[in-house]
Design a protein around this motif. Structure first.
Motif, PDB file in Angstrom:
ATOM      1  N   GLU A 207       2.795   7.468  -5.961  1.00 53.13           N
ATOM      2  CA  GLU A 207       3.386   8.576  -6.709  1.00 53.13           C
ATOM      3  C   GLU A 207       4.898   8.542  -6.594  1.00 53.13           C
ATOM      4  O   GLU A 207       5.427   8.211  -5.535  1.00 53.13           O
ATOM      5  CB  GLU A 207       2.892   9.913  -6.149  1.00 53.13           C
ATOM      6  N   GLY A 208       5.565   8.909  -7.668  1.00 54.24           N
ATOM      7  CA  GLY A 208       7.032   9.007  -7.641  1.00 54.24           C
ATOM      8  C   GLY A 208       7.442  10.153  -6.738  1.00 54.24           C
ATOM      9  O   GLY A 208       6.698  11.134  -6.582  1.00 54.24           O
ATOM     10  N   TYR A 209       8.617  10.036  -6.152  1.00 55.12           N
ATOM     11  CA  TYR A 209       9.109  11.072  -5.246  1.00 55.12           C
ATOM     12  C   TYR A 209      10.569  11.306  -5.597  1.00 55.12           C
ATOM     13  O   TYR A 209      11.367  10.366  -5.558  1.00 55.12           O
ATOM     14  CB  TYR A 209       8.972  10.553  -3.802  1.00 55.12           C
ATOM     15  N   ASN A 210      10.904  12.514  -6.016  1.00 53.70           N
ATOM     16  CA  ASN A 210      12.330  12.823  -6.216  1.00 53.70           C
ATOM     17  C   ASN A 210      12.544  14.327  -6.316  1.00 53.70           C
ATOM     18  O   ASN A 210      11.602  15.102  -6.298  1.00 53.70           O
ATOM     19  CB  ASN A 210      12.922  12.080  -7.420  1.00 53.70           C
ATOM     20  N   SER A 211      13.820  14.703  -6.388  1.00 50.74           N
ATOM     21  CA  SER A 211      14.134  16.122  -6.501  1.00 50.74           C
ATOM     22  C   SER A 211      14.502  16.381  -7.961  1.00 50.74           C
ATOM     23  O   SER A 211      15.181  15.557  -8.593  1.00 50.74           O
ATOM     24  CB  SER A 211      15.301  16.456  -5.572  1.00 50.74           C
ATOM     25  N   PRO A 212      14.052  17.517  -8.508  1.00 54.33           N
ATOM     26  CA  PRO A 212      14.271  17.740  -9.946  1.00 54.33           C
ATOM     27  C   PRO A 212      15.750  17.722 -10.337  1.00 54.33           C
ATOM     28  O   PRO A 212      16.081  17.402 -11.474  1.00 54.33           O
ATOM     29  CB  PRO A 212      13.646  19.115 -10.201  1.00 54.33           C
ATOM     30  N   PHE A 213      16.656  18.029  -9.409  1.00 55.38           N
ATOM     31  CA  PHE A 213      18.068  18.129  -9.805  1.00 55.38           C
ATOM     32  C   PHE A 213      18.830  16.812  -9.682  1.00 55.38           C
ATOM     33  O   PHE A 213      19.924  16.675 -10.193  1.00 55.38           O
ATOM     34  CB  PHE A 213      18.775  19.231  -9.009  1.00 55.38           C
TER      35      PHE A 213
ATOM     36  N   GLY B 144       0.838  -1.205   0.000  1.00 61.01           N
ATOM     37  CA  GLY B 144       0.000   0.000   0.000  1.00 61.01           C
ATOM     38  C   GLY B 144       0.866   1.246   0.000  1.00 61.01           C
ATOM     39  O   GLY B 144       0.495   2.286   0.557  1.00 61.01           O
ATOM     40  N   ALA B 145       2.045   1.146  -0.637  1.00 62.29           N
ATOM     41  CA  ALA B 145       2.967   2.294  -0.611  1.00 62.29           C
ATOM     42  C   ALA B 145       2.475   3.387  -1.555  1.00 62.29           C
ATOM     43  O   ALA B 145       2.005   3.104  -2.660  1.00 62.29           O
ATOM     44  CB  ALA B 145       4.359   1.841  -1.023  1.00 62.29           C
ATOM     45  N   THR B 146       2.567   4.633  -1.095  1.00 65.45           N
ATOM     46  CA  THR B 146       2.164   5.754  -1.959  1.00 65.45           C
ATOM     47  C   THR B 146       3.351   6.658  -2.284  1.00 65.45           C
ATOM     48  O   THR B 146       3.276   7.459  -3.197  1.00 65.45           O
ATOM     49  CB  THR B 146       1.056   6.606  -1.300  1.00 65.45           C
ATOM     50  N   VAL B 147       4.426   6.561  -1.519  1.00 62.80           N
ATOM     51  CA  VAL B 147       5.600   7.423  -1.747  1.00 62.80           C
ATOM     52  C   VAL B 147       6.724   6.546  -2.304  1.00 62.80           C
ATOM     53  O   VAL B 147       7.217   5.650  -1.621  1.00 62.80           O
ATOM     54  CB  VAL B 147       6.047   8.074  -0.421  1.00 62.80           C
ATOM     55  N   ILE B 148       7.116   6.808  -3.564  1.00 62.11           N
ATOM     56  CA  ILE B 148       8.073   5.922  -4.224  1.00 62.11           C
ATOM     57  C   ILE B 148       9.298   6.731  -4.680  1.00 62.11           C
ATOM     58  O   ILE B 148       9.288   7.335  -5.773  1.00 62.11           O
ATOM     59  CB  ILE B 148       7.432   5.225  -5.468  1.00 62.11           C
ATOM     60  N   PRO B 149      10.343   6.765  -3.863  1.00 58.51           N
ATOM     61  CA  PRO B 149      11.536   7.522  -4.268  1.00 58.51           C
ATOM     62  C   PRO B 149      12.300   6.805  -5.382  1.00 58.51           C
ATOM     63  O   PRO B 149      12.834   5.709  -5.169  1.00 58.51           O
ATOM     64  CB  PRO B 149      12.371   7.608  -2.984  1.00 58.51           C
TER      65      PRO B 149
ATOM     66  N   ASP C  98      13.833   7.877 -14.655  1.00 58.56           N
ATOM     67  CA  ASP C  98      13.678   6.776 -15.618  1.00 58.56           C
ATOM     68  C   ASP C  98      12.609   5.775 -15.171  1.00 58.56           C
ATOM     69  O   ASP C  98      12.200   4.918 -15.948  1.00 58.56           O
ATOM     70  CB  ASP C  98      15.013   6.044 -15.839  1.00 58.56           C
ATOM     71  N   GLN C  99      12.157   5.887 -13.930  1.00 52.27           N
ATOM     72  CA  GLN C  99      11.128   4.961 -13.425  1.00 52.27           C
ATOM     73  C   GLN C  99       9.719   5.564 -13.433  1.00 52.27           C
ATOM     74  O   GLN C  99       8.753   4.888 -13.081  1.00 52.27           O
ATOM     75  CB  GLN C  99      11.473   4.501 -11.996  1.00 52.27           C
ATOM     76  N   SER C 100       9.608   6.845 -13.828  1.00 52.74           N
ATOM     77  CA  SER C 100       8.297   7.523 -13.749  1.00 52.74           C
ATOM     78  C   SER C 100       7.237   6.803 -14.577  1.00 52.74           C
ATOM     79  O   SER C 100       6.085   6.669 -14.151  1.00 52.74           O
ATOM     80  CB  SER C 100       8.386   8.960 -14.260  1.00 52.74           C
ATOM     81  N   GLN C 101       7.642   6.327 -15.751  1.00 52.39           N
ATOM     82  CA  GLN C 101       6.672   5.660 -16.618  1.00 52.39           C
ATOM     83  C   GLN C 101       6.155   4.360 -15.969  1.00 52.39           C
ATOM     84  O   GLN C 101       4.982   4.018 -16.115  1.00 52.39           O
ATOM     85  CB  GLN C 101       7.360   5.339 -17.946  1.00 52.39           C
ATOM     86  N   HIS C 102       7.046   3.678 -15.237  1.00 53.28           N
ATOM     87  CA  HIS C 102       6.633   2.444 -14.540  1.00 53.28           C
ATOM     88  C   HIS C 102       5.668   2.754 -13.392  1.00 53.28           C
ATOM     89  O   HIS C 102       4.743   1.983 -13.122  1.00 53.28           O
ATOM     90  CB  HIS C 102       7.864   1.695 -14.005  1.00 53.28           C
ATOM     91  N   ILE C 103       5.875   3.889 -12.741  1.00 46.66           N
ATOM     92  CA  ILE C 103       4.960   4.276 -11.651  1.00 46.66           C
ATOM     93  C   ILE C 103       3.588   4.620 -12.255  1.00 46.66           C
ATOM     94  O   ILE C 103       2.545   4.264 -11.714  1.00 46.66           O
ATOM     95  CB  ILE C 103       5.494   5.511 -10.873  1.00 46.66           C
ATOM     96  N   GLU C 104       3.632   5.313 -13.399  1.00 48.73           N
ATOM     97  CA  GLU C 104       2.383   5.676 -14.077  1.00 48.73           C
ATOM     98  C   GLU C 104       1.618   4.395 -14.444  1.00 48.73           C
ATOM     99  O   GLU C 104       0.400   4.307 -14.248  1.00 48.73           O
ATOM    100  CB  GLU C 104       2.759   6.475 -15.336  1.00 48.73           C
ATOM    101  N   LEU C 105       2.332   3.386 -14.934  1.00 49.33           N
ATOM    102  CA  LEU C 105       1.700   2.111 -15.299  1.00 49.33           C
ATOM    103  C   LEU C 105       1.140   1.414 -14.041  1.00 49.33           C
ATOM    104  O   LEU C 105       0.056   0.821 -14.087  1.00 49.33           O
ATOM    105  CB  LEU C 105       2.697   1.195 -16.016  1.00 49.33           C
ATOM    106  N   THR C 106       1.870   1.513 -12.945  1.00 47.82           N
ATOM    107  CA  THR C 106       1.377   0.928 -11.683  1.00 47.82           C
ATOM    108  C   THR C 106       0.031   1.555 -11.308  1.00 47.82           C
ATOM    109  O   THR C 106      -0.912   0.863 -10.903  1.00 47.82           O
ATOM    110  CB  THR C 106       2.399   1.163 -10.538  1.00 47.82           C
ATOM    111  N   ARG C 107      -0.059   2.870 -11.495  1.00 54.96           N
ATOM    112  CA  ARG C 107      -1.318   3.562 -11.174  1.00 54.96           C
ATOM    113  C   ARG C 107      -2.443   3.046 -12.074  1.00 54.96           C
ATOM    114  O   ARG C 107      -3.549   2.777 -11.611  1.00 54.96           O
ATOM    115  CB  ARG C 107      -1.154   5.076 -11.371  1.00 54.96           C
TER     116      ARG C 107
END
Ligand code: TYM
Length: 327
Positions: free
Chosen positions: A174-180, A138-143, A147-156
């Motif tokens: 949802e993916g979690y990261n810093s833009p830099f 039931g994880a909602t925060v995925i650091p 390159d993994q954003s598309q996989h998180i989108e597919l998970t949703r």
């Protein structure tokens, strides 16, 4: 309390891209989240791995999780294959996904196109196992890196599909990261991301590289002929990548990093970037050696697998009930 889940593959070395984009972000999250950090060895075998290397890399990655500051009192640290619920939910999620959805994944396209050998079916199914990893807790925060954003989108998408077919169960991650730090670039070809599978070791820095090697690799990093230090990822990807590394390792903003190097040359930039990396990684490398050799590491992983399995079983049982697996 929100739940965080992330995983790293024990394939090859762990780069400063993996470290900044993922691992370093795990540490503060464990303070105020229910936390699960996994060594995803089942993902690693989507491309063939020599067994002894896989075994060593798995233990190294587990030791590194602890060396960067993950605390087994606060976070559950475990090996994916030791928690069979992952493979079981993975299969169910695979049956929910459509071929076209999986074939569209950029990572699949890149990895399959660059292969000269036959393409393992697991490479295509890969994101469905990743979805199962996340949904089991039931994880909602995925650091993760970008390159993994598309996989998180597919998970949703797959979670929504399950909820629609069998009734609301999954919350959407949802993916979690810093833009830099979400995309650290290759030192040799800054148009590309830094990758542990890059055949040229000059293109990446391993978290376990010695100070001498780190200095050499940074010195050889691609820049440009302008000679001015400022951030412009489009026109100056090499210099911008070095500035991102400096700001991330010094824990300062990008603007502060730019100001610091104002009017100075690329030689100074490279020297200080190398210093910053070495200063941050040295204590981690020291801790790593002790942890890697300790029996305590095995106890932590055994306990971690037990705790993870106890949590994952609850969701898996509910899923199996809803889809008609129970007698
Ligand atoms: P993997 O093992 O390829 O990479 C581990 C993590 O490092 C990030 N990363 C980067 N971040 C910034 N810049 C880079 N150059 C860079 N290179 C890699 C990745 O985005 C990743 O976060 N599918 C995942 C593992 C996984 C997973 C999961 C992650 C399996 N199940 C569930 C989250 C949740 C992968 O292959 O990561």
């Amino acid at each position: 309390m929100k739940t965080v889940f992330s995983g790293i593959q024990p394939s090859g070395v762990i780069t400063i891209g993996n470290y900044l984009g993922a691992m370093k972000q795990f540490v503060p999250l464990q303070e105020d989240h229910e936390s699960y950090f996994c060594i995803v060895n089942q993902h690693a075998i989507t491309v063939p791995q020599p067994p002894t290397e896989l075994r060593t890399n798995t233990r190294r990655l587990a030791a590194l999780y602890l060396a960067v500051g993950l605390d087994p009192e606060k976070a559950t640290i475990f090996i994916q294959s030791e928690v069979p619920e992952h493979a079981r939910l993975g299969w169910i999620v695979q049956c929910l996904a459509h071929m076209g959805e999986l074939e569209r994944m950029t990572q699949y396209k890149e990895k399959s196109q660059s292969r000269t050998e036959a393409i393992p079916a697991g490479l295509l199914a890969y994101p469905t196992l990743m979805a199962a990893d996340i949904l089991l807790y039931g994880a909602t925060v995925i650091p993760v890196g970008d390159d993994q954003s598309q996989h998180i989108e597919l998970t949703r998408l797959l979670a929504r599909r399950f909820n629609h077919l069998y009734g609301d169960l999954f919350t959407l991650p949802e993916g979690y990261n810093s833009p830099f730090t979400a995309r650290i670039r290759s030192l040799q070809d800054p148009e590309k991301k830094m990758s542990k599978s890059d055949p040229n070791p000059q293109s990446y820095i391993s978290v376990l590289d010695t100070p001498e090697i780190i200095r050499k690799k940074v010195k050889r990093a691609q820049t440009d002929s302008e000679g001015m230090i400022h951030f412009d990822m489009e026109k100056k990807p090499g210099v911008s990548n070095l500035l991102s590394l400096y700001s991330a390792f010094k824990r300062i903003s990008l603007q502060e990093a730019e100001t610091h190097f104002n009017g100075r040359g690329y030689g100074a930039l490279k020297e200080e970037v190398a210093d910053a990396i070495i200063e941050d990684l040295s204590p981690i490398q020291e801790r790593f050696q002790d942890i890697y050799a300790s029996n305590e590491l095995d106890d932590i992983l055994t306990q971690g697998a037990k705790k993870a399995s106890a949590k994952a079983r609850i969701v898996l049982e509910e899923v199996e009930k809803r889809i008609g697996f129970t007698r």
